[in-house]
Design an enzyme around this catalytic site. Sequence first.
Site, PDB file in Angstrom:
ATOM      1  N   ASP A  69       0.852  -1.198   0.000  1.00  0.00           N
ATOM      2  CA  ASP A  69       0.000   0.000   0.000  1.00  0.00           C
ATOM      3  C   ASP A  69       0.879   1.236   0.000  1.00  0.00           C
ATOM      4  O   ASP A  69       2.109   1.124   0.116  1.00  0.00           O
ATOM      5  CB  ASP A  69      -0.955   0.009   1.204  1.00  0.00           C
ATOM      6  CG  ASP A  69      -2.286   0.688   0.865  1.00  0.00           C
ATOM      7  OD1 ASP A  69      -2.271   1.737   0.184  1.00  0.00           O
ATOM      8  OD2 ASP A  69      -3.337   0.165   1.261  1.00  0.00           O
ATOM      9  N   TYR A  98     -13.379   7.451 -14.122  1.00  0.00           N
ATOM     10  CA  TYR A  98     -13.374   6.195 -13.354  1.00  0.00           C
ATOM     11  C   TYR A  98     -13.940   5.063 -14.214  1.00  0.00           C
ATOM     12  O   TYR A  98     -13.360   3.975 -14.287  1.00  0.00           O
ATOM     13  CB  TYR A  98     -14.200   6.385 -12.077  1.00  0.00           C
ATOM     14  CG  TYR A  98     -14.207   5.203 -11.133  1.00  0.00           C
ATOM     15  CD1 TYR A  98     -13.150   4.998 -10.248  1.00  0.00           C
ATOM     16  CD2 TYR A  98     -15.264   4.295 -11.114  1.00  0.00           C
ATOM     17  CE1 TYR A  98     -13.156   3.921  -9.366  1.00  0.00           C
ATOM     18  CE2 TYR A  98     -15.275   3.219 -10.245  1.00  0.00           C
ATOM     19  CZ  TYR A  98     -14.223   3.036  -9.362  1.00  0.00           C
ATOM     20  OH  TYR A  98     -14.227   1.961  -8.491  1.00  0.00           O
ATOM     21  N   LYS A 156     -11.879   1.771 -15.428  1.00  0.00           N
ATOM     22  CA  LYS A 156     -12.311   0.428 -15.018  1.00  0.00           C
ATOM     23  C   LYS A 156     -12.703  -0.435 -16.216  1.00  0.00           C
ATOM     24  O   LYS A 156     -12.511  -1.658 -16.191  1.00  0.00           O
ATOM     25  CB  LYS A 156     -13.461   0.538 -14.001  1.00  0.00           C
ATOM     26  CG  LYS A 156     -13.030   1.114 -12.641  1.00  0.00           C
ATOM     27  CD  LYS A 156     -11.988   0.243 -11.936  1.00  0.00           C
ATOM     28  CE  LYS A 156     -11.719   0.679 -10.504  1.00  0.00           C
ATOM     29  NZ  LYS A 156     -10.681  -0.137  -9.837  1.00  0.00           N
TER      30      LYS A 156
HETATM   31  P1  NAP Z   1     -10.148   1.844  -0.136  1.00  0.00           P
HETATM   32  O1  NAP Z   1     -10.424   1.295   1.197  1.00  0.00           O
HETATM   33  O2  NAP Z   1      -9.979   3.321  -0.320  1.00  0.00           O
HETATM   34  O3  NAP Z   1      -8.898   1.070  -0.746  1.00  0.00           O
HETATM   35  C1  NAP Z   1      -8.113   1.568  -1.795  1.00  0.00           C
HETATM   36  C2  NAP Z   1      -6.676   1.320  -1.443  1.00  0.00           C
HETATM   37  O4  NAP Z   1      -5.839   1.694  -2.540  1.00  0.00           O
HETATM   38  C3  NAP Z   1      -6.242   2.160  -0.237  1.00  0.00           C
HETATM   39  O5  NAP Z   1      -5.529   1.341   0.660  1.00  0.00           O
HETATM   40  C4  NAP Z   1      -5.358   3.222  -0.865  1.00  0.00           C
HETATM   41  O6  NAP Z   1      -4.351   3.707   0.003  1.00  0.00           O
HETATM   42  C5  NAP Z   1      -4.748   2.440  -2.017  1.00  0.00           C
HETATM   43  N1  NAP Z   1      -4.178   3.324  -3.016  1.00  0.00           N
HETATM   44  C6  NAP Z   1      -4.695   4.453  -3.544  1.00  0.00           C
HETATM   45  N2  NAP Z   1      -3.842   4.999  -4.431  1.00  0.00           N
HETATM   46  C7  NAP Z   1      -2.759   4.190  -4.465  1.00  0.00           C
HETATM   47  C8  NAP Z   1      -1.528   4.222  -5.167  1.00  0.00           C
HETATM   48  N3  NAP Z   1      -1.246   5.209  -6.040  1.00  0.00           N
HETATM   49  N4  NAP Z   1      -0.638   3.234  -4.952  1.00  0.00           N
HETATM   50  C9  NAP Z   1      -0.889   2.240  -4.080  1.00  0.00           C
HETATM   51  N5  NAP Z   1      -2.027   2.154  -3.376  1.00  0.00           N
HETATM   52  C10 NAP Z   1      -2.953   3.128  -3.562  1.00  0.00           C
HETATM   53  O7  NAP Z   1     -11.344   1.465  -1.124  1.00  0.00           O
HETATM   54  P2  NAP Z   1     -11.873   0.044  -1.636  1.00  0.00           P
HETATM   55  O8  NAP Z   1     -13.309   0.223  -1.839  1.00  0.00           O
HETATM   56  O9  NAP Z   1     -11.389  -1.071  -0.794  1.00  0.00           O
HETATM   57  O10 NAP Z   1     -11.183  -0.002  -3.086  1.00  0.00           O
HETATM   58  C11 NAP Z   1     -10.421  -1.095  -3.548  1.00  0.00           C
HETATM   59  C12 NAP Z   1     -10.668  -1.259  -5.029  1.00  0.00           C
HETATM   60  O11 NAP Z   1     -12.032  -1.622  -5.236  1.00  0.00           O
HETATM   61  C13 NAP Z   1     -10.427  -0.006  -5.865  1.00  0.00           C
HETATM   62  O12 NAP Z   1      -9.776  -0.359  -7.066  1.00  0.00           O
HETATM   63  C14 NAP Z   1     -11.838   0.472  -6.178  1.00  0.00           C
HETATM   64  O13 NAP Z   1     -11.903   1.222  -7.363  1.00  0.00           O
HETATM   65  C15 NAP Z   1     -12.567  -0.848  -6.268  1.00  0.00           C
HETATM   66  N6  NAP Z   1     -14.010  -0.783  -6.103  1.00  0.00           N
HETATM   67  C16 NAP Z   1     -14.571  -0.356  -4.950  1.00  0.00           C
HETATM   68  C17 NAP Z   1     -15.949  -0.319  -4.838  1.00  0.00           C
HETATM   69  C18 NAP Z   1     -16.654   0.138  -3.580  1.00  0.00           C
HETATM   70  O14 NAP Z   1     -17.868   0.347  -3.612  1.00  0.00           O
HETATM   71  N7  NAP Z   1     -15.970   0.296  -2.467  1.00  0.00           N
HETATM   72  C19 NAP Z   1     -16.756  -0.729  -5.920  1.00  0.00           C
HETATM   73  C20 NAP Z   1     -16.132  -1.181  -7.079  1.00  0.00           C
HETATM   74  C21 NAP Z   1     -14.755  -1.214  -7.165  1.00  0.00           C
HETATM   75  P3  NAP Z   1      -4.677   4.931   1.001  1.00  0.00           P
HETATM   76  O15 NAP Z   1      -5.801   4.475   1.877  1.00  0.00           O
HETATM   77  O16 NAP Z   1      -3.378   5.131   1.703  1.00  0.00           O
HETATM   78  O17 NAP Z   1      -5.078   6.083   0.127  1.00  0.00           O
END
Ligand code: NAP
Length: 255
Positions: A38, A162, A166
């Site tokens: 991360d 986004y 995706k």
């Molecule tokens: P999250 O808790 O914000 O997790 C995203 C993670 O990615 C965080 O740990 C963040 O670090 C890290 N990150 C951001 N920019 C980065 C970079 N440049 N290099 C390395 N790490 C980085 O949100 P999440 O929902 O679990 O998201 C995980 C994935 O699921 C993402 O790809 C998101 O687009 C996808 N997704 C989420 C949802 C939803 O509803 N939650 C739906 C569809 C897809 P920091 O916390 O330090 O910023």
Amino acid sequence: MSRLLEGKSALVTGGGSGIGRATCLAMAREGARVTVADLPGPGAQETVDLILAAGGTAHAVAADVTDPAQVEAMVASAVAAYGRLDCAHNNAGIAAMHVGAGGQRMCDITQAAWDRMMAVNLTGVWLCMKHEIAAMERTGGGSIVNTSSIAGLIGLPGSNAYVAAKHGVIGLTKAAAIDYAPARIRINAVCPGYVETSMIREAMTRRGDSILSTVPMHRLGVPEEIAEAVVWMSSDRSGFMTGAAMPVDGGYTAT
Ligand code: NAP
């Protein structure tokens, strides 16, 4: 019953929170030795501590997926720690609000916002795969799961960069799956619907009722429900699956 990822070396980006943390924990529970990657900060080590407390094996790596040298070092760290790389979950990502483009239509977002979204959510996945595949080729194969989204399958309002990134993740997944099938590397995408993480907290506060009204199951998913799909897609139990984009979305894309 044998564990799904017994003895495998697995790498998860964005492993310090949300879906990535849940995947790290589920992979470790299934016997994998996990490299938790991360951005710098406490998240990755907290995930490692949870795994160690449960009797698993893991270590943390700080890596920004937009930085080629850091991505190369991240994969090298997994190989150095566990001798090989068998599974990777390319999951790090940002939302439109993180680039100041939440709710904006295409002509209203700045080029800087567009470029940043592509750098993290699409080029970051490509960079990770580039180094992971090279490592997997050296040991005869592996399995990669990229996190796309329902936004990789359909359009959503006010999320154009986004959505484009995706969709790009799914295109990359399919093309790479074809290229590397002969090398015994399977590459798939998981497409979460709305999942209870920090990423959607702000949107839920503003318009939670309208979001839930579009989900046939009328609830958010939890990160563990995405993690279970990723574990299965990473494991030999999904041995004939490659180039697929699997929704885990409470029925959202079925409507
Ligand atoms: P999250 O808790 O914000 O997790 C995203 C993670 O990615 C965080 O740990 C963040 O670090 C890290 N990150 C951001 N920019 C980065 C970079 N440049 N290099 C390395 N790490 C980085 O949100 P999440 O929902 O679990 O998201 C995980 C994935 O699921 C993402 O790809 C998101 O687009 C996808 N997704 C989420 C949802 C939803 O509803 N939650 C739906 C569809 C897809 P920091 O916390 O330090 O910023």
